[in-house]
Design an enzyme around this catalytic site. Sequence first.
Site, short mmCIF file in Angstrom:
data_model
loop_
_atom_site.label_atom_id
_atom_site.label_comp_id
_atom_site.label_asym_id
_atom_site.label_seq_id
_atom_site.Cartn_x
_atom_site.Cartn_y
_atom_site.Cartn_z
NE ARG A 173 37.07 38.20 -23.93
CZ ARG A 173 37.32 36.88 -24.02
NH1 ARG A 173 35.82 36.12 -24.48
NH2 ARG A 173 38.39 36.07 -23.80
CG ASP A 214 42.44 38.41 -34.57
OD1 ASP A 214 42.35 37.47 -32.99
OD2 ASP A 214 42.95 37.14 -34.86
NE ARG A 222 33.50 41.25 -29.35
CZ ARG A 222 32.12 41.45 -30.25
NH1 ARG A 222 30.95 42.35 -29.98
NH2 ARG A 222 31.83 39.96 -30.12
CE1 TYR A 274 44.53 30.33 -33.00
CE2 TYR A 274 46.27 30.59 -33.29
CZ TYR A 274 45.90 30.00 -32.33
OH TYR A 274 45.62 30.52 -31.58
NE ARG A 289 44.64 38.13 -24.40
CZ ARG A 289 44.59 37.23 -23.62
NH1 ARG A 289 43.42 36.96 -22.59
NH2 ARG A 289 45.41 35.64 -23.96
#
Lengths: 360, 360
Positions: free
Chosen positions: A31, A77, A40, A153, A27
Site C-alpha cells: 500500500r 495472502d 487494488r 487464525y 511487504r
Amino acid sequence: MSELKNDVFLRALLREPVPYTPLWMMRQAGRYLPEYRQTREQAGSFMALAQNPELACEVTLQPLRRFDLDAAILFSDILTIPDAMGLGLQFVEGEGPRFKRPLHDEAAIAQLQVPDLDRLRYVFDAVALIHKELNGAVPLIGFSGSPWTLACYMVEGASSSDYRQIKTLMYRRPDLLHRILSINAQAVQAYLNAQIQAGAQAVMVFDSWGGVLADGLFQQFSLQYTRQVLEGLQREAHGRVVPRIVFTKGGGQWLAEMADLGCDALGVDWTVNLAAARRTVDDRVALQGNLDPMTLFGGEAAIRNEARRVLADFGHVHQGGHVFNLGHGISQFTPIEAVSALVEEVHRASPAYHGTKAGT
Amino acid sequence: MSELKNDVFLRALLREPVPYTPLWMMRQAGRYLPEYRQTREQAGSFMALAQNPELACEVTLQPLRRFDLDAAILFSDILTIPDAMGLGLQFVEGEGPRFKRPLHDEAAIAQLQVPDLDRLRYVFDAVALIHKELNGAVPLIGFSGSPWTLACYMVEGASSSDYRQIKTLMYRRPDLLHRILSINAQAVQAYLNAQIQAGAQAVMVFDSWGGVLADGLFQQFSLQYTRQVLEGLQREAHGRVVPRIVFTKGGGQWLAEMADLGCDALGVDWTVNLAAARRTVDDRVALQGNLDPMTLFGGEAAIRNEARRVLADFGHVHQGGHVFNLGHGISQFTPIEAVSALVEEVHRASPAYHGTKAGT
C-alpha cells in the site's frame, strides 16, 4: 527457464561469496506504493487482487520498477490455505482478515483436511506468470504462513490480541491442536512444493505468531511443524538449490534451536543484535534482516546511518550470509523516497563487507 | 511501622534463603474479580477509582482476601505522571487511555516539566492507607512506568500498534526525545521515592514498551533512563532494604545488560527460558516470572503442570532468587478457580526447590 541475471540473493542465502549484500523488503508490494493502490482499486477487493494472477503479477513487479531490489516476492495472502480448506476467508474493510467458519469445535477439527491444491491454482498461476515476466531479472520468492501461524487464525477466526482460544485448546486438548498442525504442515509443504514447481526460486515460511508461545511450547507447537514442512520440500529445481528462509517474529531467543531446523536462512527482527545472532547460529545459516521499518520515517540521514549500522552489526560476511531486509513488513505510510535512500545506501555501503577480508 | 508477618517476597528479591517461592500476579487487583467490578462501578469511572485512596485501597486488598498471595501491589494507573504534567488523561470506554494534549510539537516538549508531586498526592495517600490496612500481612509494591514507556504514550497520545510518532521523533529529533526522557526519569524517581516514603516496601518499573525498540536504541532510549531512575532511589526505609524490580516485556535478549542496571530483580515474560535466563544473569539478580497468563484458561491439570514446569525451569534456588509471577497482567476473563489452583500449586510444589540442596 531463463538464466538468472542477478542471483546475489540466492547465493547469499547459501552463504556463497557475493559482491554486495542483497536487499528486499517484506511487504514490498504493498500500500505504500500509489501504483499498488491503483491496481487494488481496479481489482475491487483485496481477495480479487490476490486471486487474479495477472493483477498479482502486476503488483509483484511494481516495486522492482522503482527500486533496485535483489528479489521479488509473490504477492498473495498468508491465509490462502485455510481458505482452500473451506474456512471462508473474508476481508472486512479496516478490520483485517476474518474466517466465516473458524475451527470452534471438535467436529470442525475432525473434518479438517489437506485441501485440494487445485483450489490454490490461482497462486501457482501467479507464480508461473511472475517468473515468466521477471525474465530472470531477479529470483522469485514463494511463501506460506507456518502451520502454527495458520492455526492461530483458523482457531481464533481473526487476528487476536491474546490468542486465548488457541492457547485454551493447546492446554486443554493438545491432541486436537496437534491434528490441526499436522494437517497444516502437510498442506504448507504441498503448497510450497507447488510454488517451487511453478517457478519460485526460494521459499519463506512466515511464523508470524510463533513469538507468542511460551518457551518449551514454541518448540512443540510451532518449530516441530515448521521442521516437518522443510523435511519434505523439494531441494532443487531446474538445476539450482531452492533456499529456504524461516522467520519467527519475536523469536530471537530461539535462534540456536532454529539454526538446526533444516533451513538456509533465518529472518530476525530489529530487537536482535545481528552480531550476537551470528555468533549464536555460528554461521550455520544465513541471517535476513533487520532494520526497524519505522526507521524509514526518520529522514534520509537517519535511514543511511541505521542501514550502515545493520551492515556493521553483521560485520564482514566472510563465511556467513546476510540478506538485508526490514525486521517486519514495510508500513503503508512509508514515503517512497525513504525506500530509495535505503536501497541506495545498502548497495553503496555493503561491498566493503564482502570479498577478501582486509588483513586476512 | 508494623512488623512484616510475611517477608518471603522481599527476601527472595534480595536472593536470601526462603522456605518456598513467593507468588503475586501482575494486575492481580483487576477485572477478573467480581468484587473489583463492583467497586469500579461504584466509583463511576476508572480514574475516579484510581484517584480515590479508600477505593484504591479496597481493590488493592481484594485479591489478598481470596488468595494466599505473598505481596500486594498498589492499584493505580501507569499514566498518572503524564496526567500530573498536564497532558489530560482520559479513558474512553473500550478504547484504553488517551491524552487530550499529547506532545505533538516542539513547543509542547519545551514546556514539559517535572510535575509538582502534590498533584499525585492521591497516589501516596493510597499507598499510606494500604500499608496501614495491610498491617504487616505482606509487603506492598509501589510502581511506575519507565521513562520510555511513559514517553510512548505522551508522544503517541494513546496506545499504538507501530509507535510511528515516537520513533519518527527518535530518528529525526533525538534531542527532543532525550529531553522528554530526562524529565520523565526525574519524575519517576521522585514518584517512586514518595511511594517508598509513604510505605511501599518494594518498587517495580514497568518498561512495557521497551521491547519495541531496536537493539542499540533500547539501550540509549530506555535502559539508560531506567538506570537514572534507579540511581536516585532511596535504598532503605524503616530499617529495611527496598528491593527494585525492572520488567521489560519482550526484553529477554537484553537480560545480560539489564543485570547490571542497579535493580535486585528482573521480570521476564513467558518466551524466556528461566534456566537460560538464570545462566545469563549468573544469579546476580533475582528473576520474576514467567507463566503465560493464558495458561489460566487451560484447566486445573494444565495449570498445575505448567506452574511446576516454571519452578523446575528455574531449578533449585540455592544462591539465586525466584519470585513466581505471570509473564504479563492477568486476563480479565480468567476464572477465579484457576488462580486458586495456581497459588495452591506454587506453594505446594516450591519448597522442594529451597533449603539444603539434596546431595550437596
